[in-house]
Write an enzyme that holds these catalytic residues in place. Structure first.
Site, PDB file in Angstrom:
ATOM      1  N   HIS A   1      -5.766   4.083  -0.556  1.00 11.72           N
ATOM      2  CA  HIS A   1      -5.787   3.907   0.905  1.00 11.72           C
ATOM      3  C   HIS A   1      -5.745   5.218   1.684  1.00 11.72           C
ATOM      4  O   HIS A   1      -5.924   5.220   2.906  1.00 11.72           O
ATOM      5  CB  HIS A   1      -4.643   2.979   1.349  1.00 11.72           C
ATOM      6  CG  HIS A   1      -3.277   3.609   1.349  1.00 11.72           C
ATOM      7  ND1 HIS A   1      -2.568   3.866   0.199  1.00 11.72           N
ATOM      8  CD2 HIS A   1      -2.478   4.024   2.372  1.00 11.72           C
ATOM      9  CE1 HIS A   1      -1.408   4.410   0.489  1.00 11.72           C
ATOM     10  NE2 HIS A   1      -1.325   4.520   1.814  1.00 11.72           N
ATOM     11  N   HIS A   2      -5.541   6.348   1.000  1.00 11.85           N
ATOM     12  CA  HIS A   2      -5.621   7.648   1.673  1.00 11.85           C
ATOM     13  C   HIS A   2      -6.882   8.427   1.279  1.00 11.85           C
ATOM     14  O   HIS A   2      -7.030   9.589   1.685  1.00 11.85           O
ATOM     15  CB  HIS A   2      -4.377   8.495   1.375  1.00 11.85           C
ATOM     16  CG  HIS A   2      -3.185   8.091   2.187  1.00 11.85           C
ATOM     17  ND1 HIS A   2      -3.155   8.155   3.559  1.00 11.85           N
ATOM     18  CD2 HIS A   2      -1.969   7.595   1.807  1.00 11.85           C
ATOM     19  CE1 HIS A   2      -1.976   7.727   4.000  1.00 11.85           C
ATOM     20  NE2 HIS A   2      -1.242   7.378   2.955  1.00 11.85           N
TER      21      HIS A   2
ATOM     22  N   LYS B   1       6.211   5.266  -1.546  1.00 18.26           N
ATOM     23  CA  LYS B   1       7.133   6.042  -0.706  1.00 18.26           C
ATOM     24  C   LYS B   1       8.585   5.822  -1.101  1.00 18.26           C
ATOM     25  O   LYS B   1       9.475   6.539  -0.615  1.00 18.26           O
ATOM     26  CB  LYS B   1       6.945   5.667   0.768  1.00 18.26           C
ATOM     27  CG  LYS B   1       5.688   6.250   1.389  1.00 18.26           C
ATOM     28  CD  LYS B   1       5.601   5.909   2.871  1.00 18.26           C
ATOM     29  CE  LYS B   1       4.360   6.502   3.505  1.00 18.26           C
ATOM     30  NZ  LYS B   1       4.250   6.141   4.946  1.00 18.26           N
TER      31      LYS B   1
ATOM     32  N   HIS C   1       2.971   9.933  -3.131  1.00 14.81           N
ATOM     33  CA  HIS C   1       3.329   8.506  -3.051  1.00 14.81           C
ATOM     34  C   HIS C   1       2.168   7.604  -3.453  1.00 14.81           C
ATOM     35  O   HIS C   1       2.379   6.475  -3.905  1.00 14.81           O
ATOM     36  CB  HIS C   1       3.843   8.142  -1.645  1.00 14.81           C
ATOM     37  CG  HIS C   1       2.779   7.882  -0.632  1.00 14.81           C
ATOM     38  ND1 HIS C   1       2.190   8.868   0.121  1.00 14.81           N
ATOM     39  CD2 HIS C   1       2.188   6.716  -0.233  1.00 14.81           C
ATOM     40  CE1 HIS C   1       1.301   8.331   0.949  1.00 14.81           C
ATOM     41  NE2 HIS C   1       1.281   7.037   0.747  1.00 14.81           N
TER      42      HIS C   1
ATOM     43  N   ASP D   1      -4.624   0.659   8.375  1.00 15.64           N
ATOM     44  CA  ASP D   1      -3.388   1.433   8.414  1.00 15.64           C
ATOM     45  C   ASP D   1      -3.425   2.486   9.529  1.00 15.64           C
ATOM     46  O   ASP D   1      -2.473   2.620  10.314  1.00 15.64           O
ATOM     47  CB  ASP D   1      -3.188   2.098   7.048  1.00 15.64           C
ATOM     48  CG  ASP D   1      -1.841   2.792   6.927  1.00 15.64           C
ATOM     49  OD1 ASP D   1      -0.883   2.350   7.590  1.00 15.64           O
ATOM     50  OD2 ASP D   1      -1.746   3.768   6.162  1.00 15.64           O
TER      51      ASP D   1
ATOM     52  N   HIS E   1       0.814  -1.218   0.000  1.00 14.26           N
ATOM     53  CA  HIS E   1       0.000   0.000   0.000  1.00 14.26           C
ATOM     54  C   HIS E   1       0.850   1.272   0.000  1.00 14.26           C
ATOM     55  O   HIS E   1       0.442   2.306  -0.519  1.00 14.26           O
ATOM     56  CB  HIS E   1      -0.988   0.003   1.170  1.00 14.26           C
ATOM     57  CG  HIS E   1      -0.368   0.170   2.525  1.00 14.26           C
ATOM     58  ND1 HIS E   1       0.208  -0.884   3.203  1.00 14.26           N
ATOM     59  CD2 HIS E   1      -0.231   1.257   3.336  1.00 14.26           C
ATOM     60  CE1 HIS E   1       0.666  -0.454   4.370  1.00 14.26           C
ATOM     61  NE2 HIS E   1       0.414   0.846   4.476  1.00 14.26           N
ATOM     62  N   ASP E   2       2.048   1.230   0.584  1.00 13.09           N
ATOM     63  CA  ASP E   2       2.910   2.422   0.643  1.00 13.09           C
ATOM     64  C   ASP E   2       4.146   2.310  -0.245  1.00 13.09           C
ATOM     65  O   ASP E   2       5.136   3.000  -0.018  1.00 13.09           O
ATOM     66  CB  ASP E   2       3.352   2.672   2.090  1.00 13.09           C
ATOM     67  CG  ASP E   2       2.374   3.563   2.846  1.00 13.09           C
ATOM     68  OD1 ASP E   2       1.599   4.294   2.189  1.00 13.09           O
ATOM     69  OD2 ASP E   2       2.370   3.514   4.092  1.00 13.09           O
TER      70      ASP E   2
END
Length: 516
Positions: free
Chosen positions: A430-431, A379, A404, A459, A375-376
């Protein structure tokens, strides 16, 4: 009608008196005398140690009801002329077309051949034999029933073989599923059962497959891979700890002689190949009188089980490697921040559990679990100075940090693999927030992919409960209060309700996967 034609002086074969169930035979005739003499003539009939179970119908209507109630009927002795001149023919049509029963053998018996000419009936109706009542002596009735039962037995055998092959095909198609080995074994045993002729009952009471993993270091230390029946709870145990007495002796003999060892009602089949040095197949409920051809078939099928097992081992190794790469990639990104530890593992397990509670299928939940560490991944393009900054970010830095999500989506979006495709969705969504105030696209409500909605909650929950460079860890009460406050704003209300009502489960996930 006269009765003595059913009792002509003819020699009768003596059959074994052991009882192993019955063959169902429906007598359909409007004359009670026909029922009586038929039952009397066949009263001592046996085929494969099974006698006849007689069911009586005195009209076409009664016959249809009986056939619907007993789909496992083997033979229908069917009169033509009953309440109507063609009542019997309509019953035959009902059996094949409405009841969809193509297994039962239909023997048409008529006292008035002129009402239903044999050639016309045989051509137009799916019946298996045509007899005039006047030609049926007791021995001829015996013969036609015997030949019909043999046909019925062979049809069942073919059908069970088809079902066994279907199970094997399905198991091969679903070779990635957790139970595919068990399904494959079941299919192989079922097919073997049909070939050796015991189609009326299960071939096995228990089955067990054992093999020695390479790390064992000892070819005689077999470990149970899969079991059924009394061995259902034995997976992972040493074979010598599972078997006792004569079973263990037979198993060790099979292993020593590298052969198949037969006992009264069970066998051990030794298997070997280049990939796995030793494997053992155990089957119980085996018929005592096996012919050499039957034993040869068992040998072939035992090797098929070994091949299937090794294929699954290879597929499992590939799958595990792929999943580990995904996890390590996620961890590589997260560990740029020294405080994150097992964050990706916890988010993965929390997301999987939430997905299951939400009603997603086991397959989808597993895909989400394995994709969550990605998910990240975006980054990877964010400078360390921003990731490690302990104080708030300025507007330019915040815009760079928010990038990201799209970066991660762009890295993963072109994959055709289900886990990577799910990872691309997670990276992007996811954000996002339920009320539309999130980023990168400001999507809201159910327009946010369910994967993103679930991982967003997972998260945030894990981040709040653990220390970060910019904050201390929150206690449970503070975390739950914040998540409740964000219900309908940041998070989907249904997910928040599921989360709160199962909070102990999620706290246990944190406990099991603490930072090292």
């Amino acid at each position: 009608m006269t009765e003595d034609f059913l009792f002509s002086e003819e020699p009768e074969e003596e059959l074994e008196a052991v009882e192993h169930g019955t063959w169902k035979l429906i007598i359909v005739d409007d004359e009670s005398e026909v029922h009586a003499v038929t039952k009397l003539a066949l009263s001592d009939f046996k085929f494969q140690d099974k006698s006849l179970e007689f069911l009586s119908a005195y009209s076409g209507k009664e016959a249809k009801e009986l056939i619907a109630k007993h789909p496992d009927v083997a033979i229908v002795l069917l009169d033509v002329v009953m309440e109507t001149d063609d009542a019997g023919l309509k019953v035959a049509q009902f059996i094949r077309e409405e009841a969809k029963n193509n297994h039962a053998r239909i023997i048409l018996r008529t006292g008035q051949p002129g009402q239903a000419p044999e050639r016309q009936v045989i051509v137009n109706y799916d019946i298996n034999d045509y007899k005039s009542k006047t030609e049926l002596t007791a021995q001829k009735l015996f013969t036609v029933v015997m030949s019909s039962l043999r046909s019925y037995r062979d049809i069942l055998s073919i059908e069970q073989s088809r079902q066994g092959l279907e199970k094997i095909i399905i198991a091969s198609r679903d070779i990635f599923t957790a139970h595919s080995m068990e399904n494959f074994i079941e299919g192989v045993i079922q097919q073997l059962t049909s070939i050796i002729g015991t189609v009326d009952e299960a071939m096995y009471a228990t089955t067990l497959v054992a093999s020695n993993p390479a790390e064992n270091g000892n070819e005689n230390k077999l470990v149970v891979f899969s079991g059924q029946g009394e061995f259902e709870e034995s997976a992972g145990k040493l074979l010598e700890d599972v078997l006792t007495g004569e079973q263990l002796k037979a198993c060790l003999q099979s292993l020593k002689d590298k052969s198949i060892v037969y006992r009264d009602d069970y066998l051990f089949a030794y298997c070997s190949s280049e990939c796995n040095h030793n494997s053992m197949l155990y089957i119980s409920g085996v018929p005592k009188n096996l012919t050499p051809s039957h034993k040869h078939l068992i040998e072939i099928f035992a090797q098929n089980v070994q091949v299937a097992y090794e294929n699954i081992q290879l597929q499992s190794e590939v799958e595990d490697t792929q999943r580990e790469i995904v996890y390590r990639l996620g961890e590589a990104v997260e560990q740029r921040s020294s405080e994150t530890g097992n964050h990706v593992k916890r988010v993965a397990h929390i997301a999987c559990k939430l997905a299951s509670l939400y009603g997603m299928s086991e397959v989808e939940s597993e895909i989400l679990k394995h994709a969550a560490p990605l998910h990240d991944v975006g980054k990877i393009g964010i400078p360390d100075t921003i990731i490690h900054k302990p104080k708030g970010l300025d507007s330019d830095e915040w815009d760079l940090m928010k990038s990201h999500s799209e970066n991660g989506h762009n890295i993963l979006k072109d994959s055709k693999r289900s886990i990577i495709k799910a990872g691309a969705i997670l990276a992007r969504d996811h954000h996002e927030k339920w009320d539309g105030s999130g980023y990168p696209r400001g999507t809201k409500g159910e327009d946010i992919h369910i994967y993103g909605r679930i991982v967003a909650l997972a998260d945030v929950y894990d981040s709040l409960r653990h220390k970060r460079c910019y904050k201390e860890a929150w206690n449970l009460e503070q975390t739950v209060c914040e998540i409740k406050n964000q219900k309908g704003l940041h998070f989907e209300p249904k997910l928040v309700d599921l989360f709160i009502s199962n909070i102990d489960t999620f706290e246990n996930i944190l406990l099991v996967n603490q930072d090292g």
